[in-house]
Scaffold this motif. Structure first.
Motif, PDB file in Angstrom:
ATOM      1  N   ARG A  31       0.844  -1.192   0.000  1.00 32.03           N
ATOM      2  CA  ARG A  31       0.000   0.000   0.000  1.00 32.03           C
ATOM      3  C   ARG A  31       0.882   1.245   0.000  1.00 32.03           C
ATOM      4  NH1 ARG A  31       0.765  -1.667   4.987  1.00 32.03           N
ATOM      5  NH2 ARG A  31       1.133  -0.196   6.668  1.00 32.03           N
ATOM      6  N   TYR A  32       0.328   2.315  -0.540  1.00 30.38           N
ATOM      7  CA  TYR A  32       0.950   3.639  -0.496  1.00 30.38           C
ATOM      8  C   TYR A  32      -0.162   4.637  -0.202  1.00 30.38           C
ATOM      9  CZ  TYR A  32       2.478   8.200  -2.090  1.00 30.38           C
ATOM     10  OH  TYR A  32       2.731   9.530  -2.153  1.00 30.38           O
ATOM     11  N   TRP A  33       0.027   5.446   0.835  1.00 32.47           N
ATOM     12  CA  TRP A  33      -0.924   6.508   1.160  1.00 32.47           C
ATOM     13  C   TRP A  33      -0.201   7.842   1.192  1.00 32.47           C
ATOM     14  CZ3 TRP A  33      -5.783   5.463   0.748  1.00 32.47           C
ATOM     15  CH2 TRP A  33      -6.308   4.245   1.150  1.00 32.47           C
ATOM     16  N   ARG A  34      -0.872   8.857   0.671  1.00 37.59           N
ATOM     17  CA  ARG A  34      -0.413  10.242   0.797  1.00 37.59           C
ATOM     18  C   ARG A  34      -1.496  10.958   1.587  1.00 37.59           C
ATOM     19  NH1 ARG A  34      -0.420  15.413  -1.580  1.00 37.59           N
ATOM     20  NH2 ARG A  34       1.687  16.261  -1.807  1.00 37.59           N
ATOM     21  N   GLU A  86       3.615  10.543   3.943  1.00 37.17           N
ATOM     22  CA  GLU A  86       3.508   9.396   3.047  1.00 37.17           C
ATOM     23  C   GLU A  86       3.736   8.124   3.832  1.00 37.17           C
ATOM     24  OE1 GLU A  86       6.186  10.127  -0.218  1.00 37.17           O
ATOM     25  OE2 GLU A  86       4.663  11.302  -1.241  1.00 37.17           O
ATOM     26  N   ARG A  95       4.085   3.907   3.358  1.00 36.84           N
ATOM     27  CA  ARG A  95       4.262   2.752   2.478  1.00 36.84           C
ATOM     28  C   ARG A  95       4.407   1.516   3.353  1.00 36.84           C
ATOM     29  NH1 ARG A  95       5.695   4.654  -2.641  1.00 36.84           N
ATOM     30  NH2 ARG A  95       6.423   6.794  -2.613  1.00 36.84           N
ATOM     31  N   GLY A 127      -3.899   7.410  -2.704  1.00 34.33           N
ATOM     32  CA  GLY A 127      -2.755   6.524  -2.815  1.00 34.33           C
ATOM     33  C   GLY A 127      -2.925   5.455  -3.860  1.00 34.33           C
ATOM     34  N   ASP A 151      -0.172  -1.489 -10.245  1.00 34.29           N
ATOM     35  CA  ASP A 151      -0.736  -0.591  -9.235  1.00 34.29           C
ATOM     36  C   ASP A 151      -2.142  -0.181  -9.634  1.00 34.29           C
ATOM     37  OD1 ASP A 151       1.625  -0.635  -7.786  1.00 34.29           O
ATOM     38  OD2 ASP A 151       2.393   1.213  -8.673  1.00 34.29           O
TER      39      ASP A 151
END
Length: 127
Positions: A49-52, A62, A64, A98, A112
């Motif tokens: 996962r990636y969140w901003r 951020e 990850r 994200g 992604d």
């Protein structure tokens, strides 16, 4: 042979958690529920996962990591995967966006899927 179109739908619902928040200490806790629906012909595994997280204070963080909520779930065609998590902000409003990294084991393909921005906001309190 061209690859079939991926049809992965990600929906997010956010909500304020007043019992876990402490506004006098600039601590605002939000929960969010994520529903991932695999409408593709292949099973997929959520790898990362990636969140901003953009906060009303102007701070951007951020995040990850592997999987979600300690898991890297396999999601079969036609079956949803749902989970809940939370975010702690230093302001009453924020925005999260994200992506998730998936793998289709049958194809050996990693890709992604973008998660559209969603708002985190305290309800207005009228006194």
């Amino acid at each position: 042979m061209s690859e079939p179109a991926r049809d992965i739908v990600i929906e997010v619902e956010s909500f304020y958690l007043p019992a876990e928040s402490n506004p006098s200490q600039q601590r605002f806790v939000f929960g969010y529920r994520v529903a991932i629906r695999n409408h593709w012909d292949y099973s997929i595994q959520l790898l990362a996962r990636y969140w901003r997280i953009s906060q009303g204070s102007g701070e951007v963080r951020e995040v990850r990591g592997e999987g979600v909520v300690g898991r890297q779930p396999m999601i079969a065609p036609g079956l949803p995967f749902n989970y809940s998590s939370r975010a702690i902000l230093d302001s009453q409003v924020g925005v999260m966006e994200g992506s998730y990294t998936f793998m289709a084991p049958a194809l050996g393909d990693t890709f992604d899927v973008t998660i559209a921005p969603f708002r985190l906001a305290c309800p207005l309190h009228l006194h």
